[in-house]
Design an enzyme around this catalytic site. Structure first.
Site, mmCIF file in Angstrom:
data_model
loop_
_atom_site.group_PDB
_atom_site.id
_atom_site.type_symbol
_atom_site.label_atom_id
_atom_site.label_comp_id
_atom_site.label_asym_id
_atom_site.label_seq_id
_atom_site.Cartn_x
_atom_site.Cartn_y
_atom_site.Cartn_z
ATOM 1 N N TYR A 1 -58.323 -4.672 -16.222
ATOM 2 C CA TYR A 1 -57.244 -5.306 -16.821
ATOM 3 C C TYR A 1 -57.049 -6.943 -16.658
ATOM 4 O O TYR A 1 -57.079 -7.456 -17.659
ATOM 5 C CB TYR A 1 -55.940 -4.753 -16.068
ATOM 6 C CG TYR A 1 -54.580 -5.382 -16.448
ATOM 7 C CD1 TYR A 1 -54.092 -5.421 -17.705
ATOM 8 C CD2 TYR A 1 -53.936 -6.300 -15.501
ATOM 9 C CE1 TYR A 1 -53.046 -6.236 -17.998
ATOM 10 C CE2 TYR A 1 -52.716 -7.067 -15.539
ATOM 11 C CZ TYR A 1 -52.299 -7.063 -16.919
ATOM 12 O OH TYR A 1 -51.241 -7.387 -17.212
HETATM 13 N N1 LIG Z 1 -44.543 -6.892 -16.486
HETATM 14 C C1 LIG Z 1 -45.058 -7.439 -15.635
HETATM 15 O O1 LIG Z 1 -44.968 -7.652 -14.392
HETATM 16 C C2 LIG Z 1 -46.397 -8.219 -16.113
HETATM 17 C C3 LIG Z 1 -46.922 -9.141 -15.352
HETATM 18 C C4 LIG Z 1 -48.188 -9.918 -15.925
HETATM 19 C C5 LIG Z 1 -48.507 -9.854 -17.181
HETATM 20 N N2 LIG Z 1 -47.840 -8.850 -18.216
HETATM 21 C C6 LIG Z 1 -48.217 -8.829 -19.407
HETATM 22 O O2 LIG Z 1 -46.980 -8.916 -20.248
HETATM 23 C C7 LIG Z 1 -46.934 -8.392 -21.508
HETATM 24 C C8 LIG Z 1 -45.806 -7.358 -21.610
HETATM 25 O O3 LIG Z 1 -45.741 -6.543 -20.435
HETATM 26 P P1 LIG Z 1 -44.663 -5.471 -20.124
HETATM 27 O O4 LIG Z 1 -44.168 -5.508 -18.781
HETATM 28 O O5 LIG Z 1 -43.524 -5.799 -21.079
HETATM 29 O O6 LIG Z 1 -45.113 -4.116 -20.861
HETATM 30 P P2 LIG Z 1 -44.694 -2.924 -21.623
HETATM 31 O O7 LIG Z 1 -45.872 -1.825 -21.513
HETATM 32 O O8 LIG Z 1 -43.472 -2.539 -21.268
HETATM 33 O O9 LIG Z 1 -45.045 -3.626 -22.864
HETATM 34 C C9 LIG Z 1 -46.330 -3.826 -24.014
HETATM 35 C C10 LIG Z 1 -45.712 -3.074 -25.142
HETATM 36 O O10 LIG Z 1 -46.910 -3.355 -25.976
HETATM 37 C C11 LIG Z 1 -47.045 -1.948 -26.949
HETATM 38 N N3 LIG Z 1 -48.540 -1.823 -27.167
HETATM 39 C C12 LIG Z 1 -49.679 -1.588 -26.493
HETATM 40 N N4 LIG Z 1 -50.607 -1.473 -27.110
HETATM 41 C C13 LIG Z 1 -50.694 -1.718 -28.345
HETATM 42 C C14 LIG Z 1 -51.244 -1.861 -29.492
HETATM 43 N N5 LIG Z 1 -52.482 -1.612 -29.408
HETATM 44 N N6 LIG Z 1 -50.773 -2.119 -30.652
HETATM 45 C C15 LIG Z 1 -49.390 -2.291 -30.692
HETATM 46 N N7 LIG Z 1 -48.554 -2.241 -29.513
HETATM 47 C C16 LIG Z 1 -49.318 -1.916 -28.335
HETATM 48 C C17 LIG Z 1 -46.830 -0.990 -26.066
HETATM 49 O O11 LIG Z 1 -46.081 0.038 -26.681
HETATM 50 C C18 LIG Z 1 -45.679 -1.626 -25.076
HETATM 51 O O12 LIG Z 1 -44.408 -1.324 -25.722
HETATM 52 C C19 LIG Z 1 -48.377 -7.447 -21.338
HETATM 53 O O13 LIG Z 1 -49.140 -8.341 -22.084
HETATM 54 C C20 LIG Z 1 -48.805 -7.519 -19.853
HETATM 55 O O14 LIG Z 1 -49.957 -7.272 -19.686
HETATM 56 C C21 LIG Z 1 -46.673 -8.345 -17.561
#
Ligand SMILES: NC(=O)c1ccc[n+]([C@@H]2O[C@H](COP(=O)([O-])OP(=O)(O)OC[C@H]3O[C@@H](n4cnc5c(N)ncnc54)[C@H](O)[C@@H]3O)[C@@H](O)[C@H]2O)c1
Length: 322
Positions: free
Chosen positions: A152
């Site tokens: 990841y």
């Molecule tokens: N939540 C955290 O603690 C955290 C920490 C560091 C980084 N991030 C990053 O922040 C971003 C948002 O995270 P989040 O917690 O809201 O996650 P989440 O999984 O709730 O949201 C990601 C969304 O992207 C959509 N998605 C995934 N692959 C896709 C694709 N190929 N095409 C279209 N849609 C797609 C999913 O359906 C989901 O709704 C991500 O990039 C994640 O890696 C999150």
């Protein structure tokens, strides 16, 4: 402004869309609504966003380049906030291909549509996981990020370097934001706060890795959203605009203490099943947020006691628990 948010059915995308919808801008959301976790949560987020007249949603996958390109043209998009990704460190051990597809191929498509449509600013999500096992705390944007511990993290680090080449070659303004353990209402069911709350309420034991001795820079979702919003408003003055910012809280807490706040709020104790440290897991995160503070005036506002309280209030309301 017309702002495209990828991953708008996701946890952070939903909260960011709500914030932007309070301004004059239109929000165009895309998401494939995949089943990595309960799709009802994603559908309900979209349902709430659709109550706003300035929100438009398209269910597409990042791999559908033509559709993505048409959406951007049709809606006159100026700014892209790219949050769609396969998230989660542990899942990447068993399912690395999902990360390759969404985070590498998907990100490439986002870069391509951005350059072909002359996007004014591409802000994309990275993660504190890129710091790997770095011991130089607090973690500063200048620390090395060459040794990710999970696939990841490797995909997110790749996004940062891919973006650098696009900003250099095509003068595409790119900003990467490294989030630190985000939590809050409508949060992700695969993350600790959700799992702990659910199991404690249902009298089930909770799985605690590394005896809960991890330290995490837990950051409330509204603070993350504020950080992103400040960056949207700020235009880069550089000729080759490329920046990376930590967005964190700057105040790490032990997972065990986080759990204690949850127990206190629920007025219940948990049954703990201790598990060893998982491969790919990082022992400690602690963000240095001086760069974004200096650049935008960012200041996190919510402590974990308040933030956990808000999550539990949402959880009880959402699942109709008295
Ligand atoms: N939540 C955290 O603690 C955290 C920490 C560091 C980084 N991030 C990053 O922040 C971003 C948002 O995270 P989040 O917690 O809201 O996650 P989440 O999984 O709730 O949201 C990601 C969304 O992207 C959509 N998605 C995934 N692959 C896709 C694709 N190929 N095409 C279209 N849609 C797609 C999913 O359906 C989901 O709704 C991500 O990039 C994640 O890696 C999150």
């Amino acid at each position: 402004m017309n702002i495209l948010i990828t991953g708008s059915a996701g946890f952070i995308g939903y909260h960011l869309a709500l914030k932007i919808l309070k301004t004059k801008s239109n929000v165009i959301g895309i998401d494939n609504v995949n089943n990595y976790y309960d799709t009802n949560i994603k559908k309900n987020r979209i349902k709430k966003l659709k109550q706003h007249k300035k929100f438009f949603f398209y269910k597409i996958d990042l791999s559908e380049y033509k559709k993505l390109n048409n959406i951007i043209k049709k809606n006159n998009i100026n700014i892209i906030i790219h949050l769609a990704a396969q998230a989660g460190v542990r899942y990447s051990i068993d399912q690395p291909r999902a990360y390759f597809k969404s985070n590498l191929e998907g990100f490439f498509n986002v870069l391509e549509v951005s350059r072909h449509n002359k996007i004014k600013h591409l802000i994309y999500a990275s993660t504190s996981s890129v710091y790997g096992d770095s011991k130089k705390f607090p973690l500063n944007e200048k620390n090395t990020t060459d040794f990710p511990l999970s696939f990841y993290a490797a995909t997110k680090k790749s996004n940062e370097v891919m973006a650098h080449s696009y900003s250099y070659i095509y003068k595409l303004p790119c900003t990467g934001v490294r989030f630190f353990t985000v939590y809050g209402p409508f949060g992700r069911p695969d993350m600790a706060l959700f799992k702990f709350t659910k199991n404690i309420i249902n009298n089930k034991s909770i799985e605690l890795y590394n005896h809960g001795n991890h330290l995490r820079d837990f950051t409330y979702v509204d603070d993350i959203v504020d950080g992103i919003y400040l960056l949207i408003k700020k235009q880069s003055k550089k000729t080759i605009p490329y920046e990376i910012f930590n967005i964190g809280n700057g105040n790490p807490k032990k997972l065990l203490d986080y759990l204690k706040y949850i127990e206190k709020n629920l007025n219940k104790t948990s049954k703990i099943k201790n598990l060893p440290l998982q491969i790919g897991d990082i022992i400690k995160t602690h963000s240095n947020i001086n760069k974004i503070k200096k650049y935008t005036g960012y200041k996190p506002k919510t402590d974990i006691k308040t933030g956990i309280g808000k999550f539990i209030e949402w959880y009880k309301d959402y699942y109709k628990i008295n």
